[in-house]
Write a protein that holds these residues in place. Structure first.
Motif, PDB file in Angstrom:
ATOM      1  N   ASP A  94       0.814  -1.218   0.000  1.00  0.00           N
ATOM      2  CA  ASP A  94       0.000   0.000   0.000  1.00  0.00           C
ATOM      3  C   ASP A  94       0.848   1.268   0.000  1.00  0.00           C
ATOM      4  N   ALA A  95       2.137   1.160  -0.361  1.00  0.00           N
ATOM      5  CA  ALA A  95       3.030   2.320  -0.298  1.00  0.00           C
ATOM      6  C   ALA A  95       2.673   3.384  -1.330  1.00  0.00           C
ATOM      7  N   VAL A  96       2.198   2.951  -2.507  1.00  0.00           N
ATOM      8  CA  VAL A  96       1.802   3.870  -3.578  1.00  0.00           C
ATOM      9  C   VAL A  96       0.402   3.481  -4.023  1.00  0.00           C
ATOM     10  N   ASP A  97      -0.457   4.478  -4.208  1.00  0.00           N
ATOM     11  CA  ASP A  97      -1.819   4.222  -4.670  1.00  0.00           C
ATOM     12  C   ASP A  97      -1.782   3.395  -5.950  1.00  0.00           C
ATOM     13  N   ALA A  98      -2.593   2.337  -5.980  1.00  0.00           N
ATOM     14  CA  ALA A  98      -2.588   1.428  -7.136  1.00  0.00           C
ATOM     15  C   ALA A  98      -2.835   2.165  -8.437  1.00  0.00           C
ATOM     16  N   ARG A  99      -3.624   3.246  -8.386  1.00  0.00           N
ATOM     17  CA  ARG A  99      -3.921   4.003  -9.602  1.00  0.00           C
ATOM     18  C   ARG A  99      -2.695   4.762 -10.115  1.00  0.00           C
ATOM     19  N   ASP A 100      -1.711   4.967  -9.224  1.00  0.00           N
ATOM     20  CA  ASP A 100      -0.520   5.741  -9.601  1.00  0.00           C
ATOM     21  C   ASP A 100       0.699   4.868  -9.849  1.00  0.00           C
ATOM     22  N   LEU A 101       0.561   3.543  -9.709  1.00  0.00           N
ATOM     23  CA  LEU A 101       1.734   2.676  -9.792  1.00  0.00           C
ATOM     24  C   LEU A 101       2.455   2.787 -11.131  1.00  0.00           C
ATOM     25  N   GLU A 102       1.703   2.738 -12.221  1.00  0.00           N
ATOM     26  CA  GLU A 102       2.341   2.794 -13.539  1.00  0.00           C
ATOM     27  C   GLU A 102       3.089   4.103 -13.726  1.00  0.00           C
ATOM     28  N   GLN A 103       2.447   5.205 -13.316  1.00  0.00           N
ATOM     29  CA  GLN A 103       3.102   6.504 -13.458  1.00  0.00           C
ATOM     30  C   GLN A 103       4.323   6.612 -12.540  1.00  0.00           C
ATOM     31  N   PHE A 104       4.222   6.003 -11.360  1.00  0.00           N
ATOM     32  CA  PHE A 104       5.351   6.028 -10.428  1.00  0.00           C
ATOM     33  C   PHE A 104       6.561   5.315 -11.026  1.00  0.00           C
ATOM     34  N   VAL A 105       6.329   4.152 -11.628  1.00  0.00           N
ATOM     35  CA  VAL A 105       7.421   3.398 -12.233  1.00  0.00           C
ATOM     36  C   VAL A 105       8.070   4.216 -13.352  1.00  0.00           C
ATOM     37  N   GLN A 106       7.249   4.854 -14.185  1.00  0.00           N
ATOM     38  CA  GLN A 106       7.794   5.681 -15.275  1.00  0.00           C
ATOM     39  C   GLN A 106       8.640   6.815 -14.716  1.00  0.00           C
ATOM     40  N   ALA A 107       8.166   7.441 -13.635  1.00  0.00           N
ATOM     41  CA  ALA A 107       8.902   8.565 -13.058  1.00  0.00           C
ATOM     42  C   ALA A 107      10.240   8.114 -12.483  1.00  0.00           C
ATOM     43  N   VAL A 108      10.262   6.975 -11.796  1.00  0.00           N
ATOM     44  CA  VAL A 108      11.518   6.443 -11.260  1.00  0.00           C
ATOM     45  C   VAL A 108      12.505   6.180 -12.387  1.00  0.00           C
ATOM     46  N   HIS A 109      12.021   5.590 -13.482  1.00  0.00           N
ATOM     47  CA  HIS A 109      12.914   5.266 -14.596  1.00  0.00           C
ATOM     48  C   HIS A 109      13.400   6.513 -15.327  1.00  0.00           C
ATOM     49  N   LEU A 110      12.618   7.556 -15.304  1.00  0.00           N
ATOM     50  CA  LEU A 110      13.095   8.802 -15.894  1.00  0.00           C
ATOM     51  C   LEU A 110      14.211   9.402 -15.059  1.00  0.00           C
ATOM     52  N   VAL A 111      14.087   9.294 -13.726  1.00  0.00           N
ATOM     53  CA  VAL A 111      15.106   9.843 -12.838  1.00  0.00           C
ATOM     54  C   VAL A 111      16.386   9.027 -12.905  1.00  0.00           C
ATOM     55  N   ASP A 112      16.238   7.697 -12.876  1.00  0.00           N
ATOM     56  CA  ASP A 112      17.405   6.825 -12.982  1.00  0.00           C
ATOM     57  C   ASP A 112      17.007   5.553 -13.716  1.00  0.00           C
ATOM     58  N   PRO A 113      17.356   5.420 -14.986  1.00  0.00           N
ATOM     59  CA  PRO A 113      16.936   4.265 -15.783  1.00  0.00           C
ATOM     60  C   PRO A 113      17.407   2.924 -15.244  1.00  0.00           C
ATOM     61  N   THR A 114      18.452   2.910 -14.414  1.00  0.00           N
ATOM     62  CA  THR A 114      18.995   1.646 -13.928  1.00  0.00           C
ATOM     63  C   THR A 114      18.294   1.130 -12.673  1.00  0.00           C
ATOM     64  N   THR A 115      17.506   1.960 -12.016  1.00  0.00           N
ATOM     65  CA  THR A 115      16.823   1.549 -10.793  1.00  0.00           C
ATOM     66  C   THR A 115      15.626   0.661 -11.119  1.00  0.00           C
ATOM     67  N   ARG A 116      15.524  -0.471 -10.444  1.00  0.00           N
ATOM     68  CA  ARG A 116      14.383  -1.365 -10.632  1.00  0.00           C
ATOM     69  C   ARG A 116      13.350  -1.089  -9.549  1.00  0.00           C
ATOM     70  N   VAL A 117      12.078  -1.317  -9.881  1.00  0.00           N
ATOM     71  CA  VAL A 117      10.979  -1.127  -8.937  1.00  0.00           C
ATOM     72  C   VAL A 117      10.352  -2.489  -8.659  1.00  0.00           C
ATOM     73  N   VAL A 118      10.249  -2.840  -7.378  1.00  0.00           N
ATOM     74  CA  VAL A 118       9.716  -4.134  -6.956  1.00  0.00           C
ATOM     75  C   VAL A 118       8.647  -3.899  -5.907  1.00  0.00           C
ATOM     76  N   ILE A 119       7.524  -4.593  -6.008  1.00  0.00           N
ATOM     77  CA  ILE A 119       6.459  -4.479  -5.013  1.00  0.00           C
ATOM     78  C   ILE A 119       6.272  -5.829  -4.332  1.00  0.00           C
ATOM     79  N   SER A 120       6.200  -5.784  -3.001  1.00  0.00           N
ATOM     80  CA  SER A 120       5.926  -7.008  -2.258  1.00  0.00           C
ATOM     81  C   SER A 120       4.413  -7.164  -2.167  1.00  0.00           C
ATOM     82  N   ASN A 121       3.908  -8.263  -2.694  1.00  0.00           N
ATOM     83  CA  ASN A 121       2.464  -8.467  -2.797  1.00  0.00           C
ATOM     84  C   ASN A 121       2.117  -9.801  -2.156  1.00  0.00           C
ATOM     85  N   ALA A 122       1.151  -9.773  -1.237  1.00  0.00           N
ATOM     86  CA  ALA A 122       0.805 -10.973  -0.494  1.00  0.00           C
ATOM     87  C   ALA A 122       0.426 -12.115  -1.422  1.00  0.00           C
TER      88      ALA A 122
END
Length: 463
Positions: A94-122
């Motif tokens: 629940d760290a990032v609103d599910a509706r914003d997840l895709e945009q969040f990933v794009q923003a992280v990759h724009l800031v640093d293309p080498t950073t990976r985004v991982v979500i822990s999901n039950a």
């Protein structure tokens, strides 16, 4: 030839690096057992207990971010450094609103293309596939995270596939053309200008406004909210006013031509993001470059600042002096009176020193009880016929006397006239031509001061 002074008398995040948790626990390897450098950097968003648990493993460097925006800032800070180990943003479910997840990933990759985004999901399953977002179990272990990253890096199909690929900044314009308006509002314009400006340390609000003025007219302006005042400013008849808000908090108002009202509504969201990330990035940079115990600049800042100032001094053909010193017998005081007393000594040392140096000089803590002062004032006042290194030596000796005379309450009856410092001063360009040679020269003089009985400052022949 050296000159020695011996006065009379005696003497890191919110973003938090979890280095204090590193160690050998429950069979986990320590950093020293793997060569001293972490194998993976984790930016943990949400679930602080999980972050602490991961931080106990010496193979990981764990940084906690309070929310997604802070994680973007941390990723941006990572992108400005030369890092050997890969970086992963680890999201709690629940760290990032599910509706914003895709945009969040794009923003992280724009800031640093080498950073990976991982979500822990039950359930280890997302409602739908999101490019660039990996999933892991609800209780991720260090081994599982390392295996995930290693599998991604070694899988040739992953390298050739589009799924999960980061967006390189150099190719941002063409690669972002397919993104929807909501993504662009969060991630910045298609050329990545806003986020690249963030990495360069520029004022993001000004960058945003400059872009708006180029398309909507020079009358576009932003008025920040003052403290608790929420009264909208007055505008002209032909103008439109749009509140700039973030998570129901009013930041200010965006004003522009009335015929551009629809555009102003879209730009207000982007400006809000710029203001928030800009503020958090400043906080992150402070966290990255300030020693939190003493308030002095830290070693990272010292090294970067020295490189920059030496380049400036070389171009201007002026001198720069480095003072390197430590507190004599600090370990004895720390062991005898406790860490609280040791902390007080370090804090008071910085306070006394700052009271004596010039406005442009930089006080840095570069080790446990080791400090460096960069004396550099290219446009400062100069007395006729003065010798800057000599005047700096006078500042250093005044500080040396102040330490000798200062009372440290936590040392009790032994507080007076017991503490002292030993150090060495090296001056560019005579005593060294770069950071390494100046540090080496100042360190030799510091050691000489110790050999001469401590409580001494040695000045190199360059002065």
């Amino acid at each position: 030839m050296t000159t020695t002074s011996k006065p009379g008398g005696g003497t890191a995040r919110r973003s938090v690096c979890m280095a204090e948790f590193n160690g050998s626990h429950h069979g986990r390897p320590t950093a020293s057992e793997i060569g001293g450098d972490p194998m993976l950097r984790i930016i943990a968003v949400g679930d602080s207990d999980r972050a602490r648990a991961l931080g106990r493993d010496g193979r990981l460097e764990v940084v906690r971010a309070r929310d997604g925006f802070e994680a973007i800032g941390e990723a941006g800070l990572t992108g400005t450094e030369d890092r050997v180990c890969p970086t992963v943003v680890l999201l709690a479910p629940d760290a990032v609103d599910a509706r914003d997840l895709e945009q969040f990933v794009q923003a992280v990759h724009l800031v640093d293309p080498t950073t990976r985004v991982v979500i822990s999901n039950a359930n280890d399953v997302l409602p739908s596939r999101i490019e660039g977002l990996d999933t892991i179990g609800s209780d991720p272990t260090p081994d599982a995270l390392l295996q995930l990253v290693n599998a991604v890096e070694s899988d040739p199909q992953e390298d050739s596939a589009d799924d999960g690929a980061a967006i390189p900044l150099d190719h941002a314009p063409s690669d972002l053309e397919a993104l929807d308006d909501e993504t662009l509002r969060i991630a910045g314009r298609t050329d990545g200008t806003l986020l690249r400006a963030l990495l360069a340390g520029r004022d993001l609000a000004e960058v945003c406004l400059h872009q708006m003025r180029s398309t909507l007219g020079e009358s576009v302006r932003f008025i920040a909210r003052e403290d608790d005042k929420a009264h909208a400013p007055s505008i002209a008849m032909d103008e439109s006013l749009q509140p700039v808000t973030h998570r129901d908090t009013l930041l200010g108002w965006l004003i522009g031509p009335s015929e551009a009202q629809d555009d102003l509504e879209l730009e207000a969201d982007r400006l809000a993001l710029a203001l928030v990330v800009d503020r958090q990035q400043r906080q992150l940079r402070d966290s990255a470059f300030v020693d939190h115990l003493t308030g002095a600049w830290n070693r990272r800042y010292f090294e970067r600042s020295m490189e920059s100032l030496l380049l400036d001094a070389r171009e201007r053909r002026i001198d720069l002096t480095l003072l390197l010193f430590d507190i004599d017998d600090f370990k004895i005081y720390n062991d005898r009176y406790g860490h609280a007393a040791g902390d007080e000594i370090l804090v008071e040392t910085v306070r006394l020193l700052r009271a004596m140096v010039r406005p442009g000089d930089r006080v840095c803590r570069v080790g446990g009880d080791e400090f460096a002062v960069i004396f550099y004032e290219p446009s400062g006042p100069r007395a006729p016929g003065s010798q800057p290194p000599r005047s700096i030596f006078e500042i250093a000796t005044r500080f040396q006397r102040a330490i000798c005379e200062h009372r440290f309450p936590k040392l009790g009856e032994d507080a007076h006239a017991n503490l002292s410092i030993s150090g060495g001063l090296a001056t560019f360009p005579w005593d060294g031509h770069d950071l390494h040679t100046l540090m080496e020269h100042a360190d030799r003089l510091l050691i000489q001061s110790k050999r001469e009985g401590k409580n001494a400052l040695c000045l190199g022949p360059g002065a």
